[in-house]
Design an enzyme around this catalytic site. Structure first.
Site, PDB file in Angstrom:
ATOM      1  N   HIS A  83      -8.233   1.081   1.546  1.00 20.48           N
ATOM      2  CA  HIS A  83      -8.056   0.956   3.000  1.00 20.48           C
ATOM      3  C   HIS A  83      -8.983   1.923   3.749  1.00 20.48           C
ATOM      4  CE1 HIS A  83      -4.913  -0.546   6.102  1.00 20.48           C
ATOM      5  NE2 HIS A  83      -6.082  -0.360   6.677  1.00 20.48           N
TER       6      HIS A  83
ATOM      7  N   GLU B 125       0.838  -1.197   0.000  1.00 19.46           N
ATOM      8  CA  GLU B 125       0.000   0.000   0.000  1.00 19.46           C
ATOM      9  C   GLU B 125       0.872   1.246   0.000  1.00 19.46           C
ATOM     10  OE1 GLU B 125      -2.848  -0.128   3.171  1.00 19.46           O
ATOM     11  OE2 GLU B 125      -3.836  -1.919   2.390  1.00 19.46           O
TER      12      GLU B 125
END
Length: 533
Positions: free
Chosen positions: A281, A263
């Protein structure tokens, strides 16, 4: 002089004002955390650092933080903080373990609906001027089986929401008791059974060595055809390439993915696949959750910097300044005893009994019990701390009993932990000597005296000749040096144990060789958070 706190991520103005109201000087630079070089340059000026997930508090940052006393993470995950480095330097790391629970659970349910009815694709098609009513054939939620992997704080919320949606809910969690499952209205099952039965699978377990890649090609092969998988927990729980292959083959009908192996996820094998719903997220991204955790971390950090109170610390118990010198070594011992039992126990825990003997019975046993439970659960729940551990034990329906008694043996005081599972009861006891170092003094009712090392091997065996030689030869051939070797037995020819403190990690291959011997009944590699000698 007022303590100074740097806020290097986006916290609300209300949270920043809490610092000011409590007498803390605040430097609010919400984008600074993205500039590691600038953070490295200025961090030495501050007593506290308040962050979310964007700031990476590395060992290098901590080394430069010459005045830093506390790091506060607004949220549960502390993956972006080098906790061992902070602990070594005496910096307290705090989090807010329960502020995001409902928000994350609701996001998992939202993704489940989105995948079941293909909502994002249907929306894009309709807004593009198409009317593809026959293309988007969904499935109902009602009557389907929801498999919940990890039934702690967030998982249990998802489970109850599933029950409310008239789903059949099955859950896998090593710490979930049958009683707690019954209270939630769900069924406790083994992981393979969950894979076989679930129409939807949702992940709510932390990232540990045991859970990394828990959804892989082998696991997907055991699942129902047409299963739908939701992950709002940690990216590494799912092997993305294996999930992508499952979707391409049709084995997996869809997936809702909020977290990724890397990420921010700029590219992924999952992108562009049919009926894969991806979000960046967002599990904790609601106004309520963001505000709650920001306020909590500001209050916790202020209380520590102004009054010395410690709350929700990952690496520090809630201990007053007066009792710290005597209590701290026994807090470390309590954590180690819990960690021993947690690593050695594979079945669901039903009961935990803690006995405080001699002068230890007069200490702050609440802190000691919290330390025991944190150590016990940490093998399965990486983000546990001394505040959250008792709550997690209660959530899982584990029966906890504590007792205190006068000196009953040769030691002035000690702690004994007994853990009961569905199959057995295991006990371990320890004490601290005048040097403050923890020692094991009894395991399974068998007396011994063993110092605690970072890397250890625990074996059970029958009291027969050749065990010592076998262990020494096997480890020696593998290049593993034995620092300390302690033995104990119940009686001549009876049950025996061996506890080895070794100088480095033990590989699965080496452990397998030990376990394969007919001289050894069981063998486990144990790792403890103590400094290597």
């Amino acid at each position: 002089m007022a303590p100074r706190v740097l806020v290097s991520d986006k916290l609300s103005e209300t949270a920043v004002q809490i610092f000011r109201d409590r007498g803390v000087e605040v430097d609010f630079q919400p984008d600074l955390g993205k500039d590691k070089d600038k953070l490295l340059e200025v961090i030495g000026q501050y007593d506290g650092l308040a962050i979310r997930s964007a700031t990476k508090v590395t060992e290098k940052i901590i080394e430069a933080a010459t005045n830093l006393k506390v790091i506060g993470r607004a949220g549960i995950g502390v993956d972006n903080v080098d906790i061992p480095a902070a602990s070594k330097k005496g910096i307290i790391v705090m989090n807010t373990p329960f502020g995001n629970s409902i928000t994350t659970a609701e996001h998992a349910i939202a993704l489940m609906f989105a995948v079941a009815r293909q909502l994002p694709a249907a929306d894009a098609s309709t807004q593009a001027g198409k009317w593809e009513k026959n293309r988007f054939m969904g499935v109902e939620i009602t009557g389907k089986t929801l498999g919940v992997i990890g039934c702690g704080n967030i998982g249990s919320i998802v489970a109850t929401r599933g029950v409310g949606l008239k789903m059949r809910v099955v859950a896998f969690d090593p710490f979930l008791s049958a009683e707690r499952a019954a209270e939630l209205g769900i069924e406790k099952v083994e992981l393979d059974d969950l894979f076989k039965r679930a129409d939807f699978i949702t992940l709510h377990t932390p990232m540990t060595d045991k859970t990394r890649g828990i959804i892989n090609a082998e696991a997907i092969a055991k699942m129902k055809d047409g299963v739908r998988i939701i992950n709002c927990a940690r990216g590494g729980l799912v092997v993305e390439a294996d999930l992508a292959e499952g979707i391409k083959s049709g084995k997996v009908a869809g997936a809702g993915v909020d977290v990724f192996e890397t990420e921010p996820a700029k590219d992924s094998v999952l992108f562009g696949l049919d009926n894969v719903v991806c979000t960046p997220h967002l599990g904790a991204s609601t106004t309520e959750a963001q505000e709650n955790v920001a306020l909590q971390v500001a209050e916790q950090m202020s209380d520590y910097l102004i009054r010395g109170a410690v709350t929700n610390a990952i690496n520090m118990p809630s201990i007053t300044a007066e009792e710290a010198p005597k209590l701290t070594p026994f807090v470390k011992l309590a954590d180690i005893l819990g960690s021993f039992a947690g690593q050695a126990t594979e079945n669901a825990i039903k009961k935990v009994e803690i006995t405080y003997d001699g002068h230890v019975a007069g200490m702050n046993t609440r802190a000691l019990t919290s330390a025991v439970l944190a150590g016990l659960i940490r093998s399965q729940v990486a983000d546990v701390n001394m505040v959250s551990a008792p709550i997690m034990v209660k959530e899982r329906g584990i029966q906890l009993t504590e007792s205190r008694r006068d000196k009953s043996g040769i030691f002035d005081g000690y702690i004994m932990l007994s853990v009961t599972t569905e199959k057995q009861t295991r006990s371990v006891a320890g004490t601290c000597f005048s040097d403050g170092k923890p020692r094991f003094i009894q395991i399974k009712g068998i007396g011994l005296e063993a110092e605690v090392g970072e890397n250890m091997i625990y074996c059970t065996n029958d009291d027969t000749p050749g065990v010592i030689g076998f262990l020494g030869n096997t480890l020696g051939e593998a290049g593993v040096n034995i620092a300390n070797f302690q033995l104990g037995r119940s009686a001549k020819g009876g049950d025996a144990i061996a506890l080895l403190y070794v100088d480095g990690p033990v590989s699965d291959e080496i452990l397998a060789k030990v376990q394969a011997s007919d001289k050894i009944n069981t063998a486990k590699y144990l790792k403890f958070a103590v400094a290597a000698e």
